[in-house]
Every structure is written in C-alpha cells, then in structure tokens.
Design a protein around this motif. Structure first.
Motif, mmCIF file in Angstrom:
data_model
loop_
_atom_site.group_PDB
_atom_site.id
_atom_site.type_symbol
_atom_site.label_atom_id
_atom_site.label_comp_id
_atom_site.label_asym_id
_atom_site.label_seq_id
_atom_site.Cartn_x
_atom_site.Cartn_y
_atom_site.Cartn_z
ATOM 1 N N ALA A 138 2.076 43.064 15.643
ATOM 2 C CA ALA A 138 1.793 44.061 14.635
ATOM 3 C C ALA A 138 1.724 43.689 12.697
ATOM 4 O O ALA A 138 2.168 42.910 12.769
ATOM 5 C CB ALA A 138 3.092 45.156 14.477
ATOM 6 N N PHE A 139 1.702 44.431 11.126
ATOM 7 C CA PHE A 139 1.083 44.237 10.339
ATOM 8 C C PHE A 139 1.727 45.802 9.711
ATOM 9 O O PHE A 139 1.303 46.587 10.401
ATOM 10 C CB PHE A 139 0.257 43.258 10.194
ATOM 11 C CG PHE A 139 -0.769 44.344 9.921
ATOM 12 C CD1 PHE A 139 -1.991 45.093 9.165
ATOM 13 C CD2 PHE A 139 -1.893 44.347 11.563
ATOM 14 C CE1 PHE A 139 -2.760 45.623 9.278
ATOM 15 C CE2 PHE A 139 -3.136 45.045 11.751
ATOM 16 C CZ PHE A 139 -3.535 45.909 10.745
ATOM 17 N N SER A 140 1.575 45.491 8.859
ATOM 18 C CA SER A 140 2.101 46.402 7.127
ATOM 19 C C SER A 140 1.285 46.075 5.751
ATOM 20 O O SER A 140 1.378 44.625 5.396
ATOM 21 C CB SER A 140 3.416 46.453 6.929
ATOM 22 O OG SER A 140 3.686 47.531 5.622
ATOM 23 N N LEU A 141 0.296 47.055 5.796
ATOM 24 C CA LEU A 141 -0.404 46.564 4.475
ATOM 25 C C LEU A 141 -0.345 47.808 2.961
ATOM 26 O O LEU A 141 -0.056 48.827 2.930
ATOM 27 C CB LEU A 141 -1.877 46.870 4.926
ATOM 28 C CG LEU A 141 -2.602 46.504 4.100
ATOM 29 C CD1 LEU A 141 -2.894 44.995 2.917
ATOM 30 C CD2 LEU A 141 -4.284 46.728 3.981
ATOM 31 N N GLY A 142 -0.207 47.015 2.041
ATOM 32 C CA GLY A 142 0.779 48.207 1.043
ATOM 33 C C GLY A 142 -0.675 48.842 0.224
ATOM 34 O O GLY A 142 -1.347 48.067 -0.570
ATOM 35 N N GLU A 143 -1.374 49.875 1.199
ATOM 36 C CA GLU A 143 -2.458 50.205 1.203
ATOM 37 C C GLU A 143 -2.840 51.500 -0.020
ATOM 38 O O GLU A 143 -2.943 52.005 -1.160
ATOM 39 C CB GLU A 143 -3.392 51.206 2.147
ATOM 40 C CG GLU A 143 -3.918 49.991 2.933
ATOM 41 C CD GLU A 143 -3.910 50.435 4.071
ATOM 42 O OE1 GLU A 143 -5.476 50.274 4.654
ATOM 43 O OE2 GLU A 143 -3.458 51.594 5.107
ATOM 44 N N ASN A 144 -1.294 52.539 -0.117
ATOM 45 C CA ASN A 144 -0.752 53.826 -0.717
ATOM 46 C C ASN A 144 -0.172 53.180 -2.147
ATOM 47 O O ASN A 144 0.650 53.654 -2.663
ATOM 48 C CB ASN A 144 -0.302 54.484 -0.042
ATOM 49 C CG ASN A 144 -0.789 55.221 1.732
ATOM 50 O OD1 ASN A 144 -1.980 54.605 1.297
ATOM 51 N ND2 ASN A 144 -0.534 55.372 2.286
ATOM 52 N N LEU A 145 -1.070 51.827 -3.094
ATOM 53 C CA LEU A 145 -0.516 51.662 -4.185
ATOM 54 C C LEU A 145 -1.118 51.732 -4.984
ATOM 55 O O LEU A 145 -2.450 51.899 -5.037
ATOM 56 C CB LEU A 145 0.370 50.661 -3.836
ATOM 57 C CG LEU A 145 1.804 50.463 -3.151
ATOM 58 C CD1 LEU A 145 1.983 49.026 -2.811
ATOM 59 C CD2 LEU A 145 2.556 50.832 -3.614
ATOM 60 N N ASP A 146 -0.673 51.547 -6.606
ATOM 61 C CA ASP A 146 -1.702 51.862 -7.521
ATOM 62 C C ASP A 146 -2.233 49.802 -7.853
ATOM 63 O O ASP A 146 -1.484 49.434 -7.214
ATOM 64 C CB ASP A 146 -1.584 51.967 -8.726
ATOM 65 C CG ASP A 146 -1.851 52.017 -10.048
ATOM 66 O OD1 ASP A 146 -2.398 53.033 -10.714
ATOM 67 O OD2 ASP A 146 -2.854 50.790 -10.727
ATOM 68 N N PRO A 147 -3.785 49.724 -7.970
ATOM 69 C CA PRO A 147 -3.829 48.286 -7.566
ATOM 70 C C PRO A 147 -3.574 47.444 -8.909
ATOM 71 O O PRO A 147 -3.917 46.860 -8.557
ATOM 72 C CB PRO A 147 -5.885 48.736 -8.082
ATOM 73 C CG PRO A 147 -6.225 49.763 -7.473
ATOM 74 C CD PRO A 147 -4.578 51.007 -7.825
ATOM 75 N N SER A 148 -3.142 47.969 -9.919
ATOM 76 C CA SER A 148 -3.099 47.825 -10.497
ATOM 77 C C SER A 148 -1.236 46.869 -10.955
ATOM 78 O O SER A 148 -0.326 45.613 -11.356
ATOM 79 C CB SER A 148 -2.474 47.864 -12.048
ATOM 80 O OG SER A 148 -1.688 49.111 -12.034
ATOM 81 N N ASN A 149 -0.529 47.404 -9.488
ATOM 82 C CA ASN A 149 1.341 47.043 -8.662
ATOM 83 C C ASN A 149 0.885 45.616 -7.782
ATOM 84 O O ASN A 149 -0.438 45.274 -7.015
ATOM 85 C CB ASN A 149 1.474 47.952 -8.204
ATOM 86 C CG ASN A 149 3.270 47.342 -7.492
ATOM 87 O OD1 ASN A 149 2.819 46.858 -6.740
ATOM 88 N ND2 ASN A 149 3.720 49.093 -7.607
ATOM 89 N N THR A 150 1.407 44.559 -8.413
ATOM 90 C CA THR A 150 1.431 43.456 -7.469
ATOM 91 C C THR A 150 1.441 43.679 -6.099
ATOM 92 O O THR A 150 0.770 42.029 -5.157
ATOM 93 C CB THR A 150 2.046 42.418 -8.071
ATOM 94 O OG1 THR A 150 3.791 43.152 -8.151
ATOM 95 C CG2 THR A 150 2.228 42.275 -9.560
ATOM 96 N N LEU A 151 1.872 44.218 -5.719
ATOM 97 C CA LEU A 151 2.037 44.719 -4.013
ATOM 98 C C LEU A 151 1.191 45.071 -3.357
ATOM 99 O O LEU A 151 0.989 45.473 -2.271
ATOM 100 C CB LEU A 151 3.312 45.271 -3.743
ATOM 101 C CG LEU A 151 4.676 44.903 -4.599
ATOM 102 C CD1 LEU A 151 6.301 45.680 -3.560
ATOM 103 C CD2 LEU A 151 5.468 44.313 -3.879
ATOM 104 N N TYR A 152 0.263 46.005 -4.373
ATOM 105 C CA TYR A 152 -1.127 46.248 -3.642
ATOM 106 C C TYR A 152 -2.325 45.304 -2.968
ATOM 107 O O TYR A 152 -2.456 44.093 -2.617
ATOM 108 C CB TYR A 152 -2.559 46.491 -4.510
ATOM 109 C CG TYR A 152 -3.552 47.291 -3.949
ATOM 110 C CD1 TYR A 152 -4.129 47.126 -4.820
ATOM 111 C CD2 TYR A 152 -3.093 47.875 -3.654
ATOM 112 C CE1 TYR A 152 -5.466 47.159 -3.994
ATOM 113 C CE2 TYR A 152 -4.363 49.135 -2.888
ATOM 114 C CZ TYR A 152 -5.718 48.403 -3.671
ATOM 115 O OH TYR A 152 -7.293 48.768 -3.326
#
Length: 283
Positions: A189-203
C-alpha cells in the motif's frame, strides 16, 4: 514526514497550548510521538495552522509524549504541562532554483556530426518494417491504474511498517507512486501527498507501506492499496533460431550452386556414349 533540513520554529512559552475548538487546527494521535521537525512540517502542510504545541518535556512512556497540536492563533490560551508552544517555521524545504539553461539554440550547425542520433524520431515512419524483430519486447503501453482508496489524512509510520519514502520537492503522480510500490516486493500500500498546496515540499511525496491499513495521521496524504494489474505485457514469441529438423517436402526448384566436394567412389556403371577425344601429344 519532516523535510530533510533543520527547522527553527519560534519558541513562545513552556507548558502552554491552544485550547480545542476554533483555536485548534489539528491534534496528532496519542502514542505516536512526533519530532519538532515533523510537527513543524505538519503545521506547514495545514493552511489554517500558524503555530503549534509539542509534548517534548514528558517521559517517553507518557502517551502524550510527542503529541503535536496545531493552532490557528500565534499565542497560547491554555496551560498544558510538558508542552512547548512555537510559531511555525515555513522556510524549510525549498531549495533555490538552479541557473536557467540557455533558452535559444546555437546560431549554426556543429562542425562535425554528433556521436549519437537526435532524441526525437523522424517526422515520417520508414517505408518498410525492419528485417528482423527487435531483441526484446516493447514496454507496455501507458495504462490507467486504480489503486484502492482507503482513507484521507493517513500514512504508515516510519519503521518496519514503511517500505520507502520519496524525496521532498520531487512530486510524484498517483500512477508513479503506484508503480514505485509495485516495483518493491515489500510494498502492499502507499500514501501520497495529494491534498496539499503544490508549493508545499511534502506535495507529491510517496510513502510505500508494508501494511494494508494506515497507522498514523498525516494531513493532506491519501492512503491507497496498490494496483498491480498495470504492467508489462507478455513478450511475443521469439523467432526460430535453428533450421528445421528434416528436409522440405518437395525438392528445390534449382540445383545447388556448387558441385560435390569429392568425386564419386566408383566409376559410372556404363561407358559414355562417345569415346573421349585422343590426347594431344608431341612426336
């Protein structure tokens, strides 16, 4: 997860927090301690968060140790023993861009041809197919993946539950994160930082997990089970590399081009119809 750099949140006060309600943006789970960097990154990822309180001055056996509380206000309004209150540091994670490449091509052709062909194919296909098949099958076409959505704002914690984690600031798509998980035998399984502002380094950060259910909260991350159906198509059958084991059913239409390598072992059964010419000799 925290960015790979040192953060410097602004220390405000000890034994303080923000109370629950409109003053609170989020609160991490008990028993899943976060570092100062992780708590700061979680606050950066939440647009409503301007400060946070972290349970640092507690015994590690205490379930409140490492609990991170995100706040919508820059000053605390409630007491909490063992918790330090900070204003968020939003500077960590973004590296300065490299110098821009040359935007215009050179004015003339190079003096000598390049050692390698150009990266782009010719404008038109060749008139005829290649004489031989390619040595390896072509890669599978781009197909749509359908990972199984499990939950929002969830991930797998670091340790044995984690197969891998991609780098900050190098965002991956859902298809790329799924493919990275498929390629790792430990990943289910995996987790993806999708629901973040693109300027966020975790995006776009992709976290591979060895377990099919999440065990830790992470704002802006969606948790999926992997889709292993999209991949390489089976190769075509290889061409025959050896001649057939027996002769053809019919003789060839023309004789072989060369005579036999050795003469026959015995003379012909009958003499020739006419005698040979006399030999030429000197008298």
């Amino acid at each position: 997860d925290s960015p790979v750099c040192s953060v410097s949140p602004g220390f405000v006060a000890s034994n303080q927090k923000c109370s629950s309600g409109a003053e609170r943006a989020f609160r991490s789970q008990n028993g899943d301690p976060m570092s100062l960097e992780e708590c700061n990154a979680m606050c950066v990822a939440d647009s409503a968060c301007v400060a946070f309180s972290l349970g640092e001055n507690l015994d590690p056996s205490n379930t409140l140790y490492g609990v991170c509380i995100g706040c919508t206000m820059a000053t605390p309004d409630s007491g909490q023993t063992g918790f330090n209150f900070y204003t968020v540091d939003e500077t960590c994670g973004t590296e300065p861009p490299t110098a821009s490449p040359t935007t215009s091509p050179t004015s003339g052709p190079s003096a000598s041809p390049t050692s390698s062909p150009t990266a782009s194919p010719t404008a038109s296909p060749t008139a005829h197919p290649t004489a031989s098949p390619t040595a390896s099958p072509t890669d599978s076409p781009v197909c749509s993946v359908s990972p199984g959505f499990v939950a929002s704002n969830q991930k797998c914690s670091s340790g044995a539950e984690r197969a891998f984690r991609s780098q900050n600031g190098d965002p991956m798509s859902l298809e790329e994160c799924n493919a990275m998980c498929v390629a790792d035998s430990a990943c289910v399984a995996f987790s993806l930082g999708e629901n973040l502002d693109p300027s966020n380094t975790l995006y776009g950060v992709c976290i591979g997990c060895t377990m099919a259910t999440p065990d830790s909260g992470q704002t802006g991350f969606n948790f999926y089970t992997v889709d292993e159906t999209c991949g390489t198509e089976p190769p075509t059958a290889s061409p025959t590399t050896s001649p057939t084991s027996g002769p053809s059913a019919s003789p060839t239409s023309s004789p072989t081009a060369s005579p036999t390598a050795s003469p026959t072992a015995h003379p012909t059964a009958s003499p020739t119809a006419s005698p040979t010419d006399s030999p030429v000799c000197s008298v």
